[in-house]
Write a protein that holds these residues in place. Structure first.
Motif, mmCIF file in Angstrom:
data_model
loop_
_atom_site.group_PDB
_atom_site.id
_atom_site.type_symbol
_atom_site.label_atom_id
_atom_site.label_comp_id
_atom_site.label_asym_id
_atom_site.label_seq_id
_atom_site.Cartn_x
_atom_site.Cartn_y
_atom_site.Cartn_z
ATOM 1 N N GLY A 10 46.571 51.095 34.083
ATOM 2 C CA GLY A 10 46.279 50.106 35.112
ATOM 3 C C GLY A 10 46.540 48.676 34.683
ATOM 4 O O GLY A 10 47.192 48.402 33.670
ATOM 5 N N LEU A 11 45.989 47.744 35.442
ATOM 6 C CA LEU A 11 46.191 46.319 35.212
ATOM 7 C C LEU A 11 45.688 45.882 33.840
ATOM 8 O O LEU A 11 46.176 44.901 33.271
ATOM 9 N N GLY A 12 44.729 46.601 33.287
ATOM 10 C CA GLY A 12 44.208 46.264 31.963
ATOM 11 C C GLY A 12 45.297 46.195 30.903
ATOM 12 O O GLY A 12 45.177 45.455 29.927
ATOM 13 N N LYS A 13 46.363 46.957 31.086
ATOM 14 C CA LYS A 13 47.482 46.940 30.137
ATOM 15 C C LYS A 13 48.130 45.556 30.111
ATOM 16 O O LYS A 13 48.407 44.994 29.050
ATOM 17 N N SER A 14 48.383 44.975 31.274
ATOM 18 C CA SER A 14 49.025 43.662 31.344
ATOM 19 C C SER A 14 48.124 42.574 30.768
ATOM 20 O O SER A 14 48.590 41.668 30.061
ATOM 21 N N ILE A 15 46.826 42.659 31.059
ATOM 22 C CA ILE A 15 45.885 41.677 30.518
ATOM 23 C C ILE A 15 45.819 41.791 29.006
ATOM 24 O O ILE A 15 45.744 40.785 28.286
ATOM 25 N N THR A 16 45.854 43.027 28.500
ATOM 26 C CA THR A 16 45.805 43.238 27.053
ATOM 27 C C THR A 16 47.019 42.616 26.376
ATOM 28 O O THR A 16 46.920 42.087 25.261
ATOM 29 N N GLU A 17 48.173 42.658 27.025
ATOM 30 C CA GLU A 17 49.364 42.016 26.473
ATOM 31 C C GLU A 17 49.137 40.516 26.278
ATOM 32 O O GLU A 17 49.552 39.931 25.272
ATOM 33 N N ILE A 18 48.451 39.890 27.228
ATOM 34 C CA ILE A 18 48.151 38.458 27.114
ATOM 35 C C ILE A 18 47.210 38.214 25.933
ATOM 36 O O ILE A 18 47.396 37.264 25.165
ATOM 37 N N TYR A 19 46.215 39.062 25.775
ATOM 38 C CA TYR A 19 45.306 38.949 24.632
ATOM 39 C C TYR A 19 46.102 39.000 23.320
ATOM 40 O O TYR A 19 45.842 38.247 22.381
ATOM 41 N N GLN A 20 47.060 39.899 23.268
ATOM 42 C CA GLN A 20 47.823 40.076 22.031
ATOM 43 C C GLN A 20 48.757 38.909 21.752
ATOM 44 O O GLN A 20 49.051 38.605 20.599
ATOM 45 N N ASN A 21 49.225 38.259 22.816
ATOM 46 C CA ASN A 21 50.154 37.156 22.640
ATOM 47 C C ASN A 21 49.468 35.849 22.227
ATOM 48 O O ASN A 21 50.134 34.913 21.779
ATOM 49 N N PRO A 34 46.418 35.511 20.003
ATOM 50 C CA PRO A 34 45.290 35.931 19.156
ATOM 51 C C PRO A 34 44.467 34.778 18.586
ATOM 52 O O PRO A 34 43.283 34.948 18.285
ATOM 53 N N LEU A 35 45.068 33.599 18.450
ATOM 54 C CA LEU A 35 44.345 32.473 17.859
ATOM 55 C C LEU A 35 43.209 31.985 18.754
ATOM 56 O O LEU A 35 42.307 31.288 18.287
ATOM 57 N N TYR A 36 43.237 32.353 20.036
ATOM 58 C CA TYR A 36 42.209 31.922 20.971
ATOM 59 C C TYR A 36 41.051 32.926 21.061
ATOM 60 O O TYR A 36 40.102 32.699 21.808
ATOM 61 N N LEU A 37 41.160 34.014 20.311
ATOM 62 C CA LEU A 37 40.171 35.085 20.397
ATOM 63 C C LEU A 37 39.231 35.074 19.200
ATOM 64 O O LEU A 37 39.536 34.519 18.149
ATOM 65 N N ARG A 38 38.106 35.720 19.371
ATOM 66 C CA ARG A 38 37.209 35.944 18.237
ATOM 67 C C ARG A 38 37.902 36.884 17.247
ATOM 68 O O ARG A 38 38.751 37.684 17.637
ATOM 69 N N PRO A 39 37.536 36.803 15.960
ATOM 70 C CA PRO A 39 38.226 37.618 14.946
ATOM 71 C C PRO A 39 38.277 39.104 15.262
ATOM 72 O O PRO A 39 39.292 39.765 15.041
ATOM 73 N N GLU A 40 37.189 39.656 15.814
ATOM 74 C CA GLU A 40 37.162 41.100 16.074
ATOM 75 C C GLU A 40 38.123 41.491 17.191
ATOM 76 O O GLU A 40 38.529 42.643 17.287
ATOM 77 N N ALA A 41 38.487 40.529 18.055
ATOM 78 C CA ALA A 41 39.418 40.822 19.138
ATOM 79 C C ALA A 41 40.856 40.485 18.776
ATOM 80 O O ALA A 41 41.791 41.020 19.374
ATOM 81 N N SER A 42 41.056 39.644 17.791
ATOM 82 C CA SER A 42 42.406 39.191 17.464
ATOM 83 C C SER A 42 43.255 40.289 16.831
ATOM 84 O O SER A 42 44.468 40.172 16.739
ATOM 85 N N THR A 43 42.616 41.361 16.389
ATOM 86 C CA THR A 43 43.351 42.468 15.768
ATOM 87 C C THR A 43 43.726 43.552 16.768
ATOM 88 O O THR A 43 44.294 44.572 16.393
ATOM 89 N N LEU A 44 43.402 43.340 18.057
ATOM 90 C CA LEU A 44 43.706 44.334 19.079
ATOM 91 C C LEU A 44 45.209 44.602 19.111
ATOM 92 O O LEU A 44 46.012 43.699 19.233
ATOM 93 N N SER A 45 45.587 45.867 18.966
ATOM 94 C CA SER A 45 47.001 46.213 18.846
ATOM 95 C C SER A 45 47.340 47.403 19.717
ATOM 96 O O SER A 45 46.534 48.324 19.900
ATOM 97 N N PHE A 46 48.548 47.395 20.270
ATOM 98 C CA PHE A 46 49.000 48.541 21.052
ATOM 99 C C PHE A 46 49.163 49.775 20.171
ATOM 100 O O PHE A 46 49.329 50.880 20.679
ATOM 101 N N ASP A 47 49.136 49.613 18.862
ATOM 102 C CA ASP A 47 49.179 50.769 17.970
ATOM 103 C C ASP A 47 47.944 51.644 18.124
ATOM 104 O O ASP A 47 47.935 52.810 17.736
#
Length: 206
Positions: A67-78, A80-93
């Motif tokens: 669903g749409l969560g995939k597209s939002i997750t791409e933005i999170y990954q692009n 990472p410097l704006y995220l908390r450390p635990e979220a900055s490692t989020l990877s499609f792997d």
């Protein structure tokens, strides 16, 4: 049966309860569907699930996102410097992305244990979470875990409050789907501050 009215003020305990129930379903050969809002909630749940797998509290089964969560997750990954450390490692792997879900692909997906985080969080008709739930309510081995608010006027609300033996209409062109699944549960993992946390903010600002 659904969970009784229950609210834990301890988030860590709710995550542990989630892990126990998910492990039970997955170890028994079932799949777990987690309806989730695309912005924030999906990414938060992916991080929680990945941590539970790393700690061995949930079996290392395939983790899917739809669903749409995939597209939002791409933005999170692009960004990472704006995220908390635990979220900055989020990877499609960590997970695979599911394409359009028709009846055939859903049947194939649900053959083996897996976890699926799917939009929409309230299971609005014809969204990925609703398409998956339409199949998963018919079998006892699966789990459907709501982790956020469910509006009373939504399909998700009707599914959550249904008891085995009830029928719920997922599509206007077909009749009610019989509910067989007893593992439709709710976990209080809100992304918002609860009453006690809001009162604590007021106390500190006083």
């Amino acid at each position: 049966a659904n969970d009784p009215a229950y609210h834990s003020q301890n988030r860590a305990q709710e995550i542990e309860r989630f892990a126990v129930e998910a492990a039970r379903i997955l170890s028994g050969g079932g799949c777990v569907l987690i309806p989730a809002f695309a912005l924030g909630k999906t990414q938060e749940l992916l991080i929680i699930i990945h941590r539970l797998m790393t700690e061995g509290k949930i079996p290392p089964v395939p983790l899917h996102i739809s669903g749409l969560g995939k597209s939002i997750t791409e933005i999170y990954q692009n960004f990472p410097l704006y995220l908390r450390p635990e979220a900055s490692t989020l990877s499609f792997d960590l997970f695979s992305v599911l394409g359009f879900l028709d009846d055939l692909s859903i049947s194939a997906l649900l053959k083996d244990p897996c976890l699926i985080v799917a939009t929409n969080g309230m299971m609005v008709e014809k969204t990925p979470s609703a398409r998956l739930a339409r199949f998963m309510v018919r079998e006892e081995r699966h789990g459907i875990f709501f982790c956020g608010y469910i509006d009373p006027d939504t399909l998700g609300y009707r599914v959550f409050h249904a008891q085995p033996g009830d029928g719920v209409s997922f599509l206007p062109e077909e009749g009610p789907v019989p509910i067989v699944n007893p593992n439709i549960k709710r976990f209080y993992l809100s992304s918002h501050a609860d009453r006690h946390e809001l009162l604590e903010i007021a106390r500190r600002l006083h």
